[in-house]
Motif scaffolding. Structure first.
Motif, PDB file in Angstrom:
ATOM      1  N   SER A 107       0.822  -1.212   0.000  1.00 48.46           N
ATOM      2  CA  SER A 107       0.000   0.000   0.000  1.00 48.46           C
ATOM      3  C   SER A 107       0.853   1.258   0.000  1.00 48.46           C
ATOM      4  CB  SER A 107      -0.904   0.035   1.244  1.00 48.46           C
ATOM      5  OG  SER A 107      -1.879  -0.962   1.178  1.00 48.46           O
ATOM      6  N   THR A 108       0.340   2.298  -0.653  1.00 48.88           N
ATOM      7  CA  THR A 108       0.901   3.630  -0.483  1.00 48.88           C
ATOM      8  C   THR A 108       0.121   4.251   0.662  1.00 48.88           C
ATOM      9  OG1 THR A 108      -0.611   4.492  -2.163  1.00 48.88           O
ATOM     10  CG2 THR A 108       1.630   3.943  -2.873  1.00 48.88           C
ATOM     11  N   LEU A 109       0.817   4.803   1.608  1.00 51.54           N
ATOM     12  CA  LEU A 109       0.252   5.119   2.904  1.00 51.54           C
ATOM     13  C   LEU A 109       0.473   6.569   3.302  1.00 51.54           C
ATOM     14  CD1 LEU A 109      -0.479   4.146   5.948  1.00 51.54           C
ATOM     15  CD2 LEU A 109       1.873   3.371   6.020  1.00 51.54           C
ATOM     16  N   PHE A 110      -0.560   7.187   3.919  1.00 57.22           N
ATOM     17  CA  PHE A 110      -0.387   8.488   4.567  1.00 57.22           C
ATOM     18  C   PHE A 110      -0.824   8.357   6.012  1.00 57.22           C
ATOM     19  CE2 PHE A 110      -4.830   8.783   3.253  1.00 57.22           C
ATOM     20  CZ  PHE A 110      -5.452   9.473   4.286  1.00 57.22           C
ATOM     21  N   LEU A 111      -0.305   9.229   6.852  1.00 55.64           N
ATOM     22  CA  LEU A 111      -0.685   9.254   8.262  1.00 55.64           C
ATOM     23  C   LEU A 111      -1.778  10.296   8.455  1.00 55.64           C
ATOM     24  CD1 LEU A 111       2.815   9.015   9.964  1.00 55.64           C
ATOM     25  CD2 LEU A 111       1.187   7.173   9.501  1.00 55.64           C
ATOM     26  N   ARG A 144      -4.151   3.912   1.284  1.00 51.89           N
ATOM     27  CA  ARG A 144      -4.451   3.590   2.676  1.00 51.89           C
ATOM     28  C   ARG A 144      -3.993   4.730   3.586  1.00 51.89           C
ATOM     29  NH1 ARG A 144      -6.410  -1.013   4.042  1.00 51.89           N
ATOM     30  NH2 ARG A 144      -5.610  -1.943   2.138  1.00 51.89           N
ATOM     31  N   GLY A 145      -4.816   5.011   4.598  1.00 55.48           N
ATOM     32  CA  GLY A 145      -4.454   5.953   5.645  1.00 55.48           C
ATOM     33  C   GLY A 145      -4.219   5.180   6.928  1.00 55.48           C
ATOM     34  N   ALA A 146      -3.435   5.743   7.831  1.00 52.63           N
ATOM     35  CA  ALA A 146      -3.158   5.107   9.120  1.00 52.63           C
ATOM     36  C   ALA A 146      -3.165   6.158  10.211  1.00 52.63           C
ATOM     37  CB  ALA A 146      -1.807   4.392   9.083  1.00 52.63           C
ATOM     38  N   ALA A 147      -3.692   5.759  11.360  1.00 53.29           N
ATOM     39  CA  ALA A 147      -3.754   6.659  12.518  1.00 53.29           C
ATOM     40  C   ALA A 147      -3.418   5.869  13.776  1.00 53.29           C
ATOM     41  CB  ALA A 147      -5.155   7.249  12.645  1.00 53.29           C
ATOM     42  N   PHE A 148      -2.950   6.578  14.796  1.00 46.20           N
ATOM     43  CA  PHE A 148      -2.745   5.928  16.087  1.00 46.20           C
ATOM     44  C   PHE A 148      -3.610   6.616  17.128  1.00 46.20           C
ATOM     45  CE2 PHE A 148       0.482   9.279  15.999  1.00 46.20           C
ATOM     46  CZ  PHE A 148       0.404   9.842  17.275  1.00 46.20           C
ATOM     47  N   VAL A 149      -4.101   5.806  18.075  1.00 39.59           N
ATOM     48  CA  VAL A 149      -4.927   6.322  19.160  1.00 39.59           C
ATOM     49  C   VAL A 149      -4.454   5.671  20.457  1.00 39.59           C
ATOM     50  CG1 VAL A 149      -7.258   6.506  20.114  1.00 39.59           C
ATOM     51  CG2 VAL A 149      -6.915   6.606  17.629  1.00 39.59           C
ATOM     52  N   GLU A 150      -4.216   6.493  21.459  1.00 39.10           N
ATOM     53  CA  GLU A 150      -3.843   5.949  22.762  1.00 39.10           C
ATOM     54  C   GLU A 150      -5.044   5.213  23.354  1.00 39.10           C
ATOM     55  OE1 GLU A 150      -2.119   7.272  27.127  1.00 39.10           O
ATOM     56  OE2 GLU A 150      -2.095   8.744  25.506  1.00 39.10           O
ATOM     57  N   ALA A 170      -0.936  -2.805  17.248  1.00 36.88           N
ATOM     58  CA  ALA A 170      -0.784  -2.031  18.479  1.00 36.88           C
ATOM     59  C   ALA A 170       0.706  -1.893  18.784  1.00 36.88           C
ATOM     60  CB  ALA A 170      -1.507  -2.708  19.626  1.00 36.88           C
ATOM     61  N   PHE A 171       1.027  -0.920  19.638  1.00 40.47           N
ATOM     62  CA  PHE A 171       2.394  -0.757  20.120  1.00 40.47           C
ATOM     63  C   PHE A 171       2.350  -0.015  21.448  1.00 40.47           C
ATOM     64  CE2 PHE A 171       1.615   2.924  17.372  1.00 40.47           C
ATOM     65  CZ  PHE A 171       2.027   3.982  18.153  1.00 40.47           C
ATOM     66  N   THR A 172       3.464  -0.046  22.155  1.00 44.39           N
ATOM     67  CA  THR A 172       3.621   0.693  23.403  1.00 44.39           C
ATOM     68  C   THR A 172       4.786   1.654  23.229  1.00 44.39           C
ATOM     69  OG1 THR A 172       2.800  -1.171  24.698  1.00 44.39           O
ATOM     70  CG2 THR A 172       4.069   0.485  25.894  1.00 44.39           C
ATOM     71  N   PHE A 173       4.577   2.888  23.662  1.00 42.79           N
ATOM     72  CA  PHE A 173       5.616   3.907  23.595  1.00 42.79           C
ATOM     73  C   PHE A 173       5.551   4.724  24.870  1.00 42.79           C
ATOM     74  CE2 PHE A 173       7.214   8.135  22.460  1.00 42.79           C
ATOM     75  CZ  PHE A 173       8.451   7.801  21.929  1.00 42.79           C
ATOM     76  N   ASP A 174       6.680   4.909  25.544  1.00 47.05           N
ATOM     77  CA  ASP A 174       6.741   5.646  26.815  1.00 47.05           C
ATOM     78  C   ASP A 174       5.673   5.163  27.798  1.00 47.05           C
ATOM     79  OD1 ASP A 174       8.948   7.149  26.169  1.00 47.05           O
ATOM     80  OD2 ASP A 174       7.826   8.969  25.681  1.00 47.05           O
ATOM     81  N   ASP A 175       5.552   3.856  27.927  1.00 41.71           N
ATOM     82  CA  ASP A 175       4.606   3.219  28.856  1.00 41.71           C
ATOM     83  C   ASP A 175       3.147   3.525  28.555  1.00 41.71           C
ATOM     84  OD1 ASP A 175       6.654   1.970  30.337  1.00 41.71           O
ATOM     85  OD2 ASP A 175       6.984   3.808  31.484  1.00 41.71           O
ATOM     86  N   ASP A 177      -0.048   2.620  25.820  1.00 39.44           N
ATOM     87  CA  ASP A 177      -0.476   1.665  24.806  1.00 39.44           C
ATOM     88  C   ASP A 177      -1.281   2.368  23.721  1.00 39.44           C
ATOM     89  OD1 ASP A 177       0.658  -0.547  26.172  1.00 39.44           O
ATOM     90  OD2 ASP A 177      -1.087  -0.637  27.491  1.00 39.44           O
ATOM     91  N   TYR A 178      -1.031   1.973  22.469  1.00 33.01           N
ATOM     92  CA  TYR A 178      -1.674   2.592  21.315  1.00 33.01           C
ATOM     93  C   TYR A 178      -2.256   1.523  20.387  1.00 33.01           C
ATOM     94  CZ  TYR A 178       0.927   6.795  22.612  1.00 33.01           C
ATOM     95  OH  TYR A 178       1.426   7.874  23.285  1.00 33.01           O
ATOM     96  N   VAL A 179      -3.329   1.882  19.711  1.00 35.15           N
ATOM     97  CA  VAL A 179      -3.926   1.066  18.662  1.00 35.15           C
ATOM     98  C   VAL A 179      -3.653   1.766  17.335  1.00 35.15           C
ATOM     99  CG1 VAL A 179      -6.095   0.174  17.702  1.00 35.15           C
ATOM    100  CG2 VAL A 179      -5.757   0.236  20.192  1.00 35.15           C
ATOM    101  N   VAL A 180      -3.300   0.983  16.322  1.00 35.56           N
ATOM    102  CA  VAL A 180      -3.105   1.503  14.971  1.00 35.56           C
ATOM    103  C   VAL A 180      -4.347   1.165  14.154  1.00 35.56           C
ATOM    104  CG1 VAL A 180      -1.740   1.372  12.846  1.00 35.56           C
ATOM    105  CG2 VAL A 180      -0.600   1.303  15.082  1.00 35.56           C
ATOM    106  N   PHE A 181      -4.936   2.183  13.561  1.00 32.56           N
ATOM    107  CA  PHE A 181      -6.086   2.019  12.676  1.00 32.56           C
ATOM    108  C   PHE A 181      -5.643   2.280  11.243  1.00 32.56           C
ATOM    109  CE2 PHE A 181      -8.121   3.059  16.696  1.00 32.56           C
ATOM    110  CZ  PHE A 181      -9.258   2.252  16.698  1.00 32.56           C
ATOM    111  N   THR A 182      -6.181   1.514  10.303  1.00 29.88           N
ATOM    112  CA  THR A 182      -5.964   1.799   8.892  1.00 29.88           C
ATOM    113  C   THR A 182      -7.315   1.873   8.189  1.00 29.88           C
ATOM    114  OG1 THR A 182      -5.671  -0.546   8.343  1.00 29.88           O
ATOM    115  CG2 THR A 182      -3.671   0.734   8.783  1.00 29.88           C
TER     116      THR A 182
END
Length: 191
Positions: A107-111, A144-150, A170-175, A177-182
């Motif tokens: 996919s070609t992707l934007f945030l 495709r677009g992608a977003a993150f939400v805590e 999903a990922f964790t950053f600085d303790d 937790d985040y969900v990645v949506f596309t």
């Protein structure tokens, strides 16, 4: 650009790409949307924008894929920022791009994000109109677009699920937790 179907009896919105004169109102709304004066429970219920931004960072977003704004009678109702994955080299944006690219390697992707709607315009379809307009503008360049939400941002999680965005990872950053949506901009642009 004028948003099609924005004249819904509630308001007449104009959706357009922002420019230098829009930076101060965007930064002001972004500061308001962080909800720094709210408790954690209030922020989760109301939703919040993360991070801080200054004029030079906002200018880079504007010079890239763009910052879309909704306005009524010259008053900023909301904004939605977009960026190319390579423009963010660290933190949640970089991790979001990594997760989305791994899930959709062809996919070609934007945030997508951050997004904020002024309190006096909430509940009036502003985010929908912003999302449809930016997807229409970007669908020929990106599939495709992608977003993150805590995870703590319950309101934002509900909103992204409402729009049918896919929980891709999903990922964790600085303790935190985040969900990645596309999502597929061509699908959302058709609404």
């Amino acid at each position: 650009m004028h948003c099609r179907d924005c004249d819904d009896g509630l308001m007449s919105l104009t959706i357009r790409l922002s420019g230098p004169d829009d930076r101060a109102p965007i930064l002001s709304l972004m500061a308001e949307a962080r909800g720094d004066n709210l408790t954690a429970a209030q922020r989760a219920e109301r939703g919040f924008v993360q991070g801080t931004m200054d004029d030079s960072v906002l200018a880079r977003f504007q010079d890239g894929t763009g910052v879309f704004i909704a306005e009524e009678g010259g008053v900023l109702a909301g904004f939605a920022m977009t960026s190319a994955p390579g423009s963010m080299h660290a933190g949640p944006p970089k991790l979001t791009a990594d997760v989305a690219t791994a899930a959709h390697p062809d996919s070609t992707l934007f945030l997508y994000g951050p997004v904020a709607v002024s309190a006096k315009f909430q509940g009036r379809g502003v985010m929908t109109k912003l999302l449809v307009a930016l997807c229409a503008a970007l669908q020929d360049r990106f599939d495709r677009g992608a977003a993150f939400v805590e995870v703590a941002n319950k309101k934002s999680l509900a909103v992204h699920r409402h729009y049918g965005m896919h929980e891709t990872g999903a990922f964790t950053f600085d303790d935190r937790d985040y969900v990645v949506f596309t999502f597929e901009p061509a699908v959302l642009a058709a609404h």
